[in-house]
Scaffold this active site. Structure first.
Site, PDB file in Angstrom:
ATOM      1  N   ASN A   1      -4.286   8.771   7.370  1.00  0.00           N
ATOM      2  CA  ASN A   1      -4.104   7.322   7.491  1.00  0.00           C
ATOM      3  C   ASN A   1      -5.144   6.767   8.461  1.00  0.00           C
ATOM      4  O   ASN A   1      -5.490   7.405   9.463  1.00  0.00           O
ATOM      5  CB  ASN A   1      -2.677   6.943   7.887  1.00  0.00           C
TER       6      ASN A   1
ATOM      7  N   CYS B   1       1.442   3.470  -2.276  1.00  0.00           N
ATOM      8  CA  CYS B   1       0.854   4.777  -2.618  1.00  0.00           C
ATOM      9  C   CYS B   1       1.455   5.328  -3.905  1.00  0.00           C
ATOM     10  O   CYS B   1       0.749   5.907  -4.734  1.00  0.00           O
ATOM     11  CB  CYS B   1       1.034   5.765  -1.470  1.00  0.00           C
TER      12      CYS B   1
ATOM     13  N   CYS C   1       4.766   5.678   0.624  1.00  0.00           N
ATOM     14  CA  CYS C   1       5.204   4.278   0.534  1.00  0.00           C
ATOM     15  C   CYS C   1       5.049   3.771  -0.899  1.00  0.00           C
ATOM     16  O   CYS C   1       4.432   4.425  -1.744  1.00  0.00           O
ATOM     17  CB  CYS C   1       4.400   3.415   1.503  1.00  0.00           C
TER      18      CYS C   1
ATOM     19  N   GLU D   1      -2.388   9.116   1.685  1.00  0.00           N
ATOM     20  CA  GLU D   1      -2.400   9.432   0.251  1.00  0.00           C
ATOM     21  C   GLU D   1      -3.498   8.665  -0.460  1.00  0.00           C
ATOM     22  O   GLU D   1      -4.242   9.202  -1.280  1.00  0.00           O
ATOM     23  CB  GLU D   1      -1.053   9.054  -0.398  1.00  0.00           C
TER      24      GLU D   1
ATOM     25  N   GLU E   1      -5.830   3.298  10.465  1.00  0.00           N
ATOM     26  CA  GLU E   1      -5.245   1.995  10.825  1.00  0.00           C
ATOM     27  C   GLU E   1      -6.330   1.024  11.279  1.00  0.00           C
ATOM     28  O   GLU E   1      -7.495   1.375  11.457  1.00  0.00           O
ATOM     29  CB  GLU E   1      -4.181   2.199  11.905  1.00  0.00           C
TER      30      GLU E   1
ATOM     31  N   CYS F   1      -3.218   4.218   3.895  1.00  0.00           N
ATOM     32  CA  CYS F   1      -2.378   5.405   4.030  1.00  0.00           C
ATOM     33  C   CYS F   1      -3.161   6.667   3.681  1.00  0.00           C
ATOM     34  O   CYS F   1      -4.158   6.627   2.952  1.00  0.00           O
ATOM     35  CB  CYS F   1      -1.180   5.319   3.082  1.00  0.00           C
TER      36      CYS F   1
HETATM   37  N1  THU Z   1       1.597   5.927   6.196  1.00  0.00           N
HETATM   38  C1  THU Z   1       0.909   6.796   5.395  1.00  0.00           C
HETATM   39  O1  THU Z   1      -0.212   7.207   5.721  1.00  0.00           O
HETATM   40  N2  THU Z   1       1.488   7.182   4.229  1.00  0.00           N
HETATM   41  C2  THU Z   1       2.702   6.736   3.790  1.00  0.00           C
HETATM   42  O2  THU Z   1       3.074   6.972   2.655  1.00  0.00           O
HETATM   43  C3  THU Z   1       3.568   5.985   4.695  1.00  0.00           C
HETATM   44  C4  THU Z   1       2.892   5.384   5.878  1.00  0.00           C
HETATM   45  C5  THU Z   1       0.983   5.496   7.444  1.00  0.00           C
HETATM   46  C6  THU Z   1       0.547   4.056   7.452  1.00  0.00           C
HETATM   47  C7  THU Z   1       0.543   3.759   8.929  1.00  0.00           C
HETATM   48  O3  THU Z   1      -0.714   4.132   9.467  1.00  0.00           O
HETATM   49  C8  THU Z   1       1.612   4.669   9.516  1.00  0.00           C
HETATM   50  O4  THU Z   1       1.881   5.637   8.518  1.00  0.00           O
HETATM   51  C9  THU Z   1       2.890   3.965   9.891  1.00  0.00           C
HETATM   52  O5  THU Z   1       3.369   3.208   8.856  1.00  0.00           O
END
Ligand code: THU
Length: 125
Positions: A42, A89, A86, A55, A44, A53
């Site tokens: 991920n 994704c 999520c 994925e 940010e 994310c």
């Molecule tokens: N996140 C992912 O990388 N994958 C997911 O399927 C759920 C959430 C990350 C996004 C963000 O950087 C952190 O988790 C908190 O939401």
């Protein structure tokens, strides 16, 4: 590559996570139908909505290199909790791996879900 090895790759990828806002590291490891491996973390942003994310990072790496047929994806949270993908994704997975398998860890055990179990009625055109 075994599912266990794929999960190890996902955990390793979580180490590259850029997540100073949530402090929640996620890693993903993706295998194409041909057997090529792509990993992602991920990433940010101060503008939270620009976050990508793990994925989707892995999937976009594969697709941007010409690999659209994806077989399975392992997802790992850096803190050892279960990182269920999520909705966004899952929708992206539906595009490139509708028959695909999502590999997660629940209470330290490897579990496998068909994408259709996690997204039973996904949107398609
Ligand atoms: N996140 C992912 O990388 N994958 C997911 O399927 C759920 C959430 C990350 C996004 C963000 O950087 C952190 O988790 C908190 O939401």
């Amino acid at each position: 590559m075994t599912d266990e090895q794929l999960m190890e790759c996902a955990k390793e990828a979580a180490g590259f996570s850029y997540s100073p806002y949530s402090n929640f590291a996620v890693g993903a490891a993706l295998l194409t139908e041909e057997g090529t491996l792509y990993t992602g973390c991920n990433i940010e942003n101060a503008s939270y909505g620009a976050t990508n994310c793990a994925e989707r990072t892995a999937i976009f790496k594969a697709v941007s290199e010409g690999n659209r047929k994806l077989q399975k994806i392992a997802v790992a949270a850096g803190d050892g909790s279960t990182a269920y993908p999520c909705g966004i994704c899952l929708q992206v997975m539906l595009e490139f791996m509708p028959e695909g398998i999502v590999i997660l860890e629940e209470n330290g055990e490897l579990v496998r879900y068909r994408l259709t179990e996690l997204l039973p009625k996904g949107f398609t055109l």
